[in-house]
Design an enzyme around this catalytic site. Structure first.
Site: not given
Ligand code: SD4
Length: 323
Positions: A232-233, A79, A209-212, A235, A181, A199
């Site tokens: 983390t998690g 990841s 797609r772009v996350g947090d 996003g 991440t 990450t």
């Molecule tokens: C995301 N927060 O791209 C990241 C992924 C992540 O544990 O943290 N996974 O959404």
């Protein structure tokens, strides 16, 4: 909303604390436990690298960059960096950001074929007039800074993706292999706080797609007078609540790092129609005193901490458990 219901809804009543602004952090506070480095999940090699720098009077920003690079170079971590799981079209795309004690920051989104996204984020901060570079522009900049392209899709991640394509069901995975991440926060011997987050994002996300994680305020926030937080998690849920900024602002109000993380998690859990049982979000935080904490929605999240008492992995409290 009157004051009583506001206090109730923010979880202050549950925690037995008032909104005491007199607790606001002052830069005169002398931390007792520095240096300290913490990171999301079980990443002792990464915190070890960061600690080596901190203990030799190194700067927190260098510790963060070098610590995050350890995981970016780890092919087994699916990841982050090389070995990251691809989007649903087979592209490994990286998101990362970094923030220093002066409130400066840099970020890259949708970066392909360059494994050390955290270093490119730092260079965006230090060498450009911008905060975020995306896609081809981010790669062009990385190449101009002397980085080289490599294939980030390992055989293992490629075969996992090919298997996934048989059903093509998109469901964010909770607690991917306990090692996800990487978000990292450090306070150095000069009491300066920096943080980073890197990450490959959610496995099998839509292309683009772009996350947090690369978004300052959501995936990461540092205020050197108060502290720092990283997420983390899933996003999307962190972005909708501007999670890391929220955690830091709660610490500014006098909450401990754990309390601040807990309130930010409850903000997600208590949203109308929240389906929080189906996803994970975890926060870690550090304050100017070098105190640390973490909290998650689901069981299984952990934080690695290296301070004077050693390098250890700490299980996080989670939503159903009282603190
Ligand atoms: C995301 N927060 O791209 C990241 C992924 C992540 O544990 O943290 N996974 O959404």
């Amino acid at each position: 909303m009157d004051r009583r219901s506001f206090i109730k809804s923010t979880g202050v009543a549950t925690l037995g604390i008032g909104l005491n602004y007199s607790k606001t952090f002052s830069s005169n506070i002398k931390p007792t436990s520095n240096p300290v480095v913490i990171a999301t999940w079980d990443v002792k090699n990464a915190t070890n690298k960061a600690w080596d720098i901190l203990i030799k009077n190194g700067e927190s920003l260098d510790a963060i960059e070098q610590g995050c690079r350890v995981e970016e170079a780890n092919k087994d971590g699916q990841s982050v960096g090389i070995g990251g799981l691809p989007d649903r079209d087979g592209n490994v795309t990286l998101d990362a950001c970094i923030m220093n004690h002066k409130g400066n920051c840099g970020s890259v989104v949708y970066l392909k074929n360059i494994k050390h996204a955290i270093s490119i984020a730092r260079l965006v901060m230090e060498k450009t007039p911008h905060v975020i570079l995306a896609g081809d522009g981010a790669k062009k900049f990385a190449l101009s800074m002397g980085f080289f392209e490599e294939n980030l899709l390992t055989d293992k991640s490629k075969s996992d993706w090919i298997n996934w394509k048989k059903n093509e069901k998109y469901k964010p995975i909770i607690n991917v292999e306990n090692h996800d991440t990487i978000g990292m926060l450090a306070i150095d011997k000069n009491n300066n706080i920096s943080g980073g987050c890197t990450t490959s994002g959610l496995a099998y996300k839509m292309q683009g797609r772009v996350g947090d994680s690369p978004i300052i305020g959501s995936g990461l926030f540092i205020d050197n007078e108060v502290g720092g937080a990283v997420a983390t998690g899933l996003g999307e849920e962190v972005l909708k609540t501007v999670g890391s900024f929220l955690v830091v602002e709660l610490m500014r109000q006098g909450y401990s790092p754990t309390e601040a993380c807990k309130i930010a998690i409850e903000r997600i859990v208590k949203k109308p129609e929240s389906n929080y049982k189906n996803f994970q979000v975890g926060y870690i935080a550090i304050n100017k005193n070098g105190e640390t904490g973490c909290y998650a929605i689901q069981e299984g999240f952990s934080m690695t901490k290296y301070d004077k008492s050693g390098n250890s992995n700490i299980k996080s409290l989670f939503h159903d458990k009282k603190i």
